[in-house]
Design a protein around this motif. Structure first.
Motif, PDB file in Angstrom:
ATOM      1  N   GLU A   1      11.937  66.840  14.568  1.00  0.00           N
ATOM      2  CA  GLU A   1      12.311  67.879  13.293  1.00  0.00           C
ATOM      3  C   GLU A   1      11.541  67.249  12.077  1.00  0.00           C
ATOM      4  O   GLU A   1      11.734  65.889  11.795  1.00  0.00           O
ATOM      5  CB  GLU A   1      13.778  67.961  13.168  1.00  0.00           C
ATOM      6  CG  GLU A   1      14.138  69.227  12.458  1.00  0.00           C
ATOM      7  CD  GLU A   1      15.681  69.284  12.538  1.00  0.00           C
ATOM      8  OE1 GLU A   1      16.410  68.708  11.686  1.00  0.00           O
ATOM      9  OE2 GLU A   1      16.113  70.063  13.502  1.00  0.00           O
ATOM     10  N   LEU A   2      11.257  68.036  11.332  1.00  0.00           N
ATOM     11  CA  LEU A   2      10.714  67.753   9.936  1.00  0.00           C
ATOM     12  C   LEU A   2      11.522  66.734   9.164  1.00  0.00           C
ATOM     13  O   LEU A   2      12.948  67.205   9.227  1.00  0.00           O
ATOM     14  CB  LEU A   2      10.228  68.794   9.071  1.00  0.00           C
ATOM     15  CG  LEU A   2       9.405  68.593   7.811  1.00  0.00           C
ATOM     16  CD1 LEU A   2       8.032  68.287   8.168  1.00  0.00           C
ATOM     17  CD2 LEU A   2       9.378  69.974   6.951  1.00  0.00           C
ATOM     18  N   SER A   3      11.400  65.739   8.346  1.00  0.00           N
ATOM     19  CA  SER A   3      12.185  64.936   7.810  1.00  0.00           C
ATOM     20  C   SER A   3      11.421  64.478   6.487  1.00  0.00           C
ATOM     21  O   SER A   3      10.308  64.588   6.447  1.00  0.00           O
ATOM     22  CB  SER A   3      12.845  63.811   8.486  1.00  0.00           C
ATOM     23  OG  SER A   3      11.767  62.923   8.710  1.00  0.00           O
ATOM     24  N   CYS A   4      11.951  63.588   5.637  1.00  0.00           N
ATOM     25  CA  CYS A   4      11.449  63.240   4.468  1.00  0.00           C
ATOM     26  C   CYS A   4      10.436  62.234   4.832  1.00  0.00           C
ATOM     27  O   CYS A   4       9.462  62.168   4.283  1.00  0.00           O
ATOM     28  CB  CYS A   4      12.520  62.343   3.384  1.00  0.00           C
ATOM     29  SG  CYS A   4      13.801  63.456   2.866  1.00  0.00           S
TER      30      CYS A   4
ATOM     31  N   PRO B   1       9.223  55.587   2.916  1.00  0.00           N
ATOM     32  CA  PRO B   1      10.365  54.974   1.926  1.00  0.00           C
ATOM     33  C   PRO B   1      10.255  53.454   1.573  1.00  0.00           C
ATOM     34  O   PRO B   1      10.864  53.312   0.773  1.00  0.00           O
ATOM     35  CB  PRO B   1      11.533  55.371   2.892  1.00  0.00           C
ATOM     36  CG  PRO B   1      11.035  55.348   4.185  1.00  0.00           C
ATOM     37  CD  PRO B   1       9.530  55.931   4.215  1.00  0.00           C
ATOM     38  N   HIS B   2       9.291  52.782   2.428  1.00  0.00           N
ATOM     39  CA  HIS B   2       9.177  51.337   1.987  1.00  0.00           C
ATOM     40  C   HIS B   2       8.076  51.102   0.982  1.00  0.00           C
ATOM     41  O   HIS B   2       7.370  50.056   0.688  1.00  0.00           O
ATOM     42  CB  HIS B   2       8.860  50.808   3.180  1.00  0.00           C
ATOM     43  CG  HIS B   2      10.116  50.534   4.097  1.00  0.00           C
ATOM     44  ND1 HIS B   2      11.170  50.194   4.003  1.00  0.00           N
ATOM     45  CD2 HIS B   2      10.378  51.191   5.448  1.00  0.00           C
ATOM     46  CE1 HIS B   2      12.037  50.289   4.860  1.00  0.00           C
ATOM     47  NE2 HIS B   2      11.505  51.113   5.626  1.00  0.00           N
ATOM     48  N   GLY B   3       7.492  52.126   0.521  1.00  0.00           N
ATOM     49  CA  GLY B   3       6.166  52.178  -0.700  1.00  0.00           C
ATOM     50  C   GLY B   3       4.885  52.415   0.060  1.00  0.00           C
ATOM     51  O   GLY B   3       4.766  52.480   1.024  1.00  0.00           O
ATOM     52  N   SER B   4       4.211  52.890  -0.868  1.00  0.00           N
ATOM     53  CA  SER B   4       2.805  53.288  -0.869  1.00  0.00           C
ATOM     54  C   SER B   4       2.002  53.400  -1.747  1.00  0.00           C
ATOM     55  O   SER B   4       2.373  53.250  -2.922  1.00  0.00           O
ATOM     56  CB  SER B   4       2.886  54.875  -0.123  1.00  0.00           C
ATOM     57  OG  SER B   4       1.685  55.435  -0.082  1.00  0.00           O
TER      58      SER B   4
ATOM     59  N   ARG C   1       0.530  58.439  -4.386  1.00  0.00           N
ATOM     60  CA  ARG C   1       1.457  59.138  -5.462  1.00  0.00           C
ATOM     61  C   ARG C   1       2.541  59.766  -4.528  1.00  0.00           C
ATOM     62  O   ARG C   1       2.192  60.404  -3.712  1.00  0.00           O
ATOM     63  CB  ARG C   1       0.611  60.163  -6.326  1.00  0.00           C
ATOM     64  CG  ARG C   1       1.287  60.824  -7.379  1.00  0.00           C
ATOM     65  CD  ARG C   1       0.585  61.967  -8.257  1.00  0.00           C
ATOM     66  NE  ARG C   1       1.337  62.413  -9.286  1.00  0.00           N
ATOM     67  CZ  ARG C   1       0.849  63.280  -9.945  1.00  0.00           C
ATOM     68  NH1 ARG C   1      -0.292  63.926  -9.901  1.00  0.00           N
ATOM     69  NH2 ARG C   1       1.477  63.938 -10.901  1.00  0.00           N
ATOM     70  N   TYR C   2       3.711  59.826  -5.344  1.00  0.00           N
ATOM     71  CA  TYR C   2       4.830  60.328  -4.748  1.00  0.00           C
ATOM     72  C   TYR C   2       5.313  59.405  -3.441  1.00  0.00           C
ATOM     73  O   TYR C   2       5.857  60.174  -2.546  1.00  0.00           O
ATOM     74  CB  TYR C   2       4.728  61.912  -4.337  1.00  0.00           C
ATOM     75  CG  TYR C   2       4.528  62.657  -5.585  1.00  0.00           C
ATOM     76  CD1 TYR C   2       4.963  62.716  -6.811  1.00  0.00           C
ATOM     77  CD2 TYR C   2       3.237  63.258  -5.725  1.00  0.00           C
ATOM     78  CE1 TYR C   2       4.640  63.334  -7.920  1.00  0.00           C
ATOM     79  CE2 TYR C   2       2.897  64.264  -6.774  1.00  0.00           C
ATOM     80  CZ  TYR C   2       3.812  64.230  -7.756  1.00  0.00           C
ATOM     81  OH  TYR C   2       3.303  64.793  -8.886  1.00  0.00           O
ATOM     82  N   MET C   3       4.791  58.211  -3.154  1.00  0.00           N
ATOM     83  CA  MET C   3       4.855  57.559  -2.126  1.00  0.00           C
ATOM     84  C   MET C   3       4.651  58.200  -0.669  1.00  0.00           C
ATOM     85  O   MET C   3       5.327  58.133   0.323  1.00  0.00           O
ATOM     86  CB  MET C   3       6.557  56.919  -1.852  1.00  0.00           C
ATOM     87  CG  MET C   3       6.788  56.279  -3.169  1.00  0.00           C
ATOM     88  SD  MET C   3       8.391  55.147  -3.140  1.00  0.00           S
ATOM     89  CE  MET C   3       9.498  55.785  -1.983  1.00  0.00           C
ATOM     90  N   LEU C   4       3.636  59.110  -0.654  1.00  0.00           N
ATOM     91  CA  LEU C   4       3.119  59.657   0.405  1.00  0.00           C
ATOM     92  C   LEU C   4       2.542  58.733   1.335  1.00  0.00           C
ATOM     93  O   LEU C   4       2.154  57.639   1.039  1.00  0.00           O
ATOM     94  CB  LEU C   4       2.008  60.683  -0.073  1.00  0.00           C
ATOM     95  CG  LEU C   4       2.547  61.909  -0.876  1.00  0.00           C
ATOM     96  CD1 LEU C   4       1.364  62.722  -1.251  1.00  0.00           C
ATOM     97  CD2 LEU C   4       3.466  62.738   0.297  1.00  0.00           C
TER      98      LEU C   4
END
Length: 51
Positions: free
Chosen positions: A18-21, A27-30, A33-36
């Protein structure tokens, strides 16, 4: 969470899940932009669903 519906939506990158954030965001950084989440194509994860 913004304009992205999550409940009962399939994840286009992970078959059977299922789709999730974390389908789109790291969530640990990227470095994107927008932590994609990123890949060799330069983080074009949005084009999997958005034209």
């Amino acid at each position: 969470m913004g304009n992205h519906p999550l409940k009962s939506k399939p994840d286009p990158r992970r078959k059977g899940r299922e789709l999730s954030c974390s389908s789109c965001h790291n969530p640990h950084g990227s470095s994107y932009r927008y932590m994609l989440i990123g890949d060799l194509l330069g983080g074009h994860v949005c084009s999997k669903c958005h034209r």
